[in-house]
Design a protein around this motif. Structure first.
Motif, short mmCIF file in Angstrom:
data_model
loop_
_atom_site.label_atom_id
_atom_site.label_comp_id
_atom_site.label_asym_id
_atom_site.label_seq_id
_atom_site.Cartn_x
_atom_site.Cartn_y
_atom_site.Cartn_z
N LEU A 13 0.86 -1.23 0.08
CA LEU A 13 0.04 0.15 0.16
C LEU A 13 0.94 1.33 -0.05
N ASN A 14 2.08 1.13 0.59
CA ASN A 14 2.69 2.54 0.82
C ASN A 14 3.98 2.64 0.02
N LYS A 15 4.42 1.58 -0.48
CA LYS A 15 5.88 1.55 -1.27
C LYS A 15 5.98 2.66 -2.21
N ARG A 16 7.05 3.33 -2.39
CA ARG A 16 7.26 4.51 -3.47
C ARG A 16 7.28 3.75 -4.67
N GLU A 17 6.89 4.75 -5.88
CA GLU A 17 6.96 4.12 -7.08
C GLU A 17 8.47 4.49 -7.70
N LEU A 18 9.18 3.10 -8.06
CA LEU A 18 10.53 3.45 -8.14
C LEU A 18 10.62 2.75 -9.56
N PRO A 19 11.36 3.22 -10.61
CA PRO A 19 11.48 2.56 -12.01
C PRO A 19 12.13 1.16 -11.91
N PHE A 20 12.92 1.13 -10.98
CA PHE A 20 13.80 -0.29 -10.98
C PHE A 20 12.90 -1.51 -10.26
N LEU A 187 10.04 4.57 8.12
CA LEU A 187 9.09 4.83 9.42
C LEU A 187 10.26 4.42 10.59
N CYS A 188 10.99 3.50 10.52
CA CYS A 188 11.81 3.04 11.62
C CYS A 188 12.96 3.83 11.51
N LEU A 189 13.04 5.12 11.46
CA LEU A 189 14.04 6.20 11.23
C LEU A 189 14.95 6.16 12.46
N PRO A 190 16.47 6.55 12.34
CA PRO A 190 17.32 6.32 13.39
C PRO A 190 16.87 7.34 14.34
N GLU A 191 16.43 8.64 14.29
CA GLU A 191 15.91 9.23 15.37
C GLU A 191 14.51 9.32 15.12
N SER A 192 13.63 9.48 16.27
CA SER A 192 12.26 9.42 16.34
C SER A 192 11.63 8.76 15.11
N LEU A 197 2.58 4.41 13.03
CA LEU A 197 2.32 4.09 11.73
C LEU A 197 2.59 2.78 11.42
N CYS A 198 3.63 2.13 12.08
CA CYS A 198 4.27 1.14 11.92
C CYS A 198 3.63 -0.45 11.92
N PRO A 199 3.70 -1.02 11.03
CA PRO A 199 2.86 -2.45 10.82
C PRO A 199 3.45 -3.51 11.97
N LEU A 200 4.68 -3.11 12.30
CA LEU A 200 5.32 -4.17 13.34
C LEU A 200 5.24 -3.74 14.84
N THR A 201 4.54 -2.64 14.91
CA THR A 201 4.23 -2.04 16.35
C THR A 201 3.68 -2.94 17.43
N GLU A 202 3.01 -3.76 17.21
CA GLU A 202 2.22 -4.45 18.23
C GLU A 202 3.16 -5.51 18.73
N CYS A 204 6.77 -5.25 18.34
CA CYS A 204 8.04 -4.55 18.72
C CYS A 204 8.76 -4.45 19.99
N PHE A 205 9.60 -5.16 20.28
CA PHE A 205 10.38 -4.98 21.74
C PHE A 205 10.75 -3.75 21.90
N SER A 206 11.32 -2.89 21.15
CA SER A 206 11.83 -1.48 21.53
C SER A 206 10.49 -0.51 21.72
N ARG A 207 9.50 -0.84 20.89
CA ARG A 207 8.61 0.16 21.04
C ARG A 207 7.63 -0.21 22.56
N ILE A 208 7.46 -1.42 22.67
CA ILE A 208 6.79 -1.92 24.03
C ILE A 208 7.92 -1.57 25.34
N HIS A 209 9.01 -1.64 24.89
CA HIS A 209 9.49 -1.33 26.17
C HIS A 209 10.52 0.20 26.19
N GLY A 210 9.89 0.87 25.34
CA GLY A 210 10.34 2.50 25.49
C GLY A 210 12.03 2.42 25.14
#
Ligand code: SF4
Length: 353
Positions: A13-20, A187-192, A197-202, A204-210
């Motif tokens: 649903l979210n991928k960027r349209e890239l010619p390759f 989405l899973c950017l180095p900072e913030s 919005l992440c499909p893996l949020t449910e 995700c260890f790091s999200r759950i444990h801050g």
């Protein structure tokens, strides 16, 4: 729904349209992956399209001259990648009829193709079940699974490759690999990271444990390496010798003054080249005109500067040719433009002193 499935749905649903990514074809995927190694997508796209227009398949690339391929690589830098692409295209045509072999070991034997590129091409073009590991994937996986070992350390790549292999969606490996990379880029950017919005949020260890700020763990622990050696100024009348050696540890892919290291070396990658040994053997009494210090990443280098003036250059040029070393003679004024490193400036200063 399992996390791999959620991830793929999010990606579709979210991928960027890239010619390759339009077609599952190994050749454009390979070229795009190599171009993207040091260049951002937006900067690379026009160059990619131009390159593919001129070299639409391995056959045209294999038939072209190195100079022409390099001219289409302008703006991307790291020209050894372009040379390797051409060499690999020649092998593809000679050995595999112009197609990528569907086998990881064989693809890894092609010039310039490492584990990441080989896995990306084979999974995206042929859906072979091979998980990729790049910086984005390492960040996503270490956060998702709560991996707290230093990702810059020697163990991490093995651990994370195993994690990536286990996490792979074997039904859609190409989509899955692109989805993890896209997640890391979007989405899973180095900072913030944008965990909401992440499909893996449910799960995700790091999200759950801050712990998204602490993971991945990146501890730079590189010890400084001190090396001493020689950098040779070889002069023929008013001209100076620059060479391009394929196997040197530093200054790869550019013309430079011949150099080498001496004494106790940390490992074989720093060992002196045949040419350097030849110079030291044949002109061992060459006087040094000074010393230059130079730093490259965690390497502290100190070179003495032998200055060899030659009236007969035949023996040296024969040796250079037999070692298949590219070389040229340049004027002193051209030294820094032809050898674009601060080392050239430092040596020139000694020569003019
Ligand atoms: S939930 Fe957050 S930290 Fe976890 S994978 Fe997604 S973006 Fe990254």
């Amino acid at each position: 729904m399992n996390p791999q499935k959620k991830l793929r749905e999010w990606y579709l649903l979210n991928k960027r349209e890239l010619p390759f990514r339009n077609k599952k074809q190994a050749y454009p995927i390979w070229i795009s992956e190599v171009m993207l190694q040091q260049t951002r997508v937006a900067a690379m796209l026009p160059l990619f399209e131009n390159f593919l227009k001129r070299f639409p398949n391995p056959e045209t690339l294999a038939k072209s001259s190195e100079e022409e391929v390099l001219s289409y690589w302008k703006g991307l830098g790291y020209y050894s990648r372009a040379r390797n692409i051409r060499k690999a295209a020649i092998q593809l045509v000679d050995q595999y009829n112009g197609s990528f072999p569907k086998n990881l070991e064989l693809v890894l034997k092609l010039p310039g193709i490492g584990n990441y590129t080989a896995r990306a091409v084979l999974s995206i073009a042929y859906d072979l079940p091979l998980a990729v590991l790049d910086g984005n994937v390492k960040r996503v996986l270490s956060r998702y699974f709560g991996y707290t070992v230093n990702i810059l350390g020697p163990k991490a790549d093995l651990d994370l490759q195993k994690m990536a292999d286990d996490f792979l969606n074997r039904e859609y490996p190409g989509d899955h690999n692109q989805a993890v990379m896209e997640l890391g880029a979007m989405l899973c950017l180095p900072e913030s990271p944008k965990c909401l919005l992440c499909p893996l949020t449910e799960g995700c260890f790091s999200r759950i444990h801050g712990k998204t700020k602490e993971i991945p763990v990146r501890e730079k622990n590189q010890k400084q390496i001190r090396l001493t050696g020689e950098i040779w100024v070889i002069q023929k009348e008013d001209l100076y010798l620059l060479i391009k050696e394929p196997k040197t540890r530093f200054l790869k892919g550019m013309f430079h003054l011949p150099y080498g290291f001496l004494g106790d070396l940390p490992n074989e990658e720093y060992e002196p080249s045949e040419l350097f040994l030849f110079l030291r053997k044949h002109w061992k009494l060459t006087p040094s005109i000074g010393t230059v210090k130079h730093t490259i990443t965690h390497h502290k280098l100190e070179y003495s500067v032998p200055h060899l003036k030659l009236s007969h250059i035949q023996e040296l040029e024969t040796q250079l040719r037999s070692l298949t070393i590219e070389f040229k003679w340049v004027e002193l004024e051209q030294l820094e433009t032809e050898f674009p490193s601060s080392l050239a400036r430092k040596v020139k200063k000694i020569l003019l002193y």
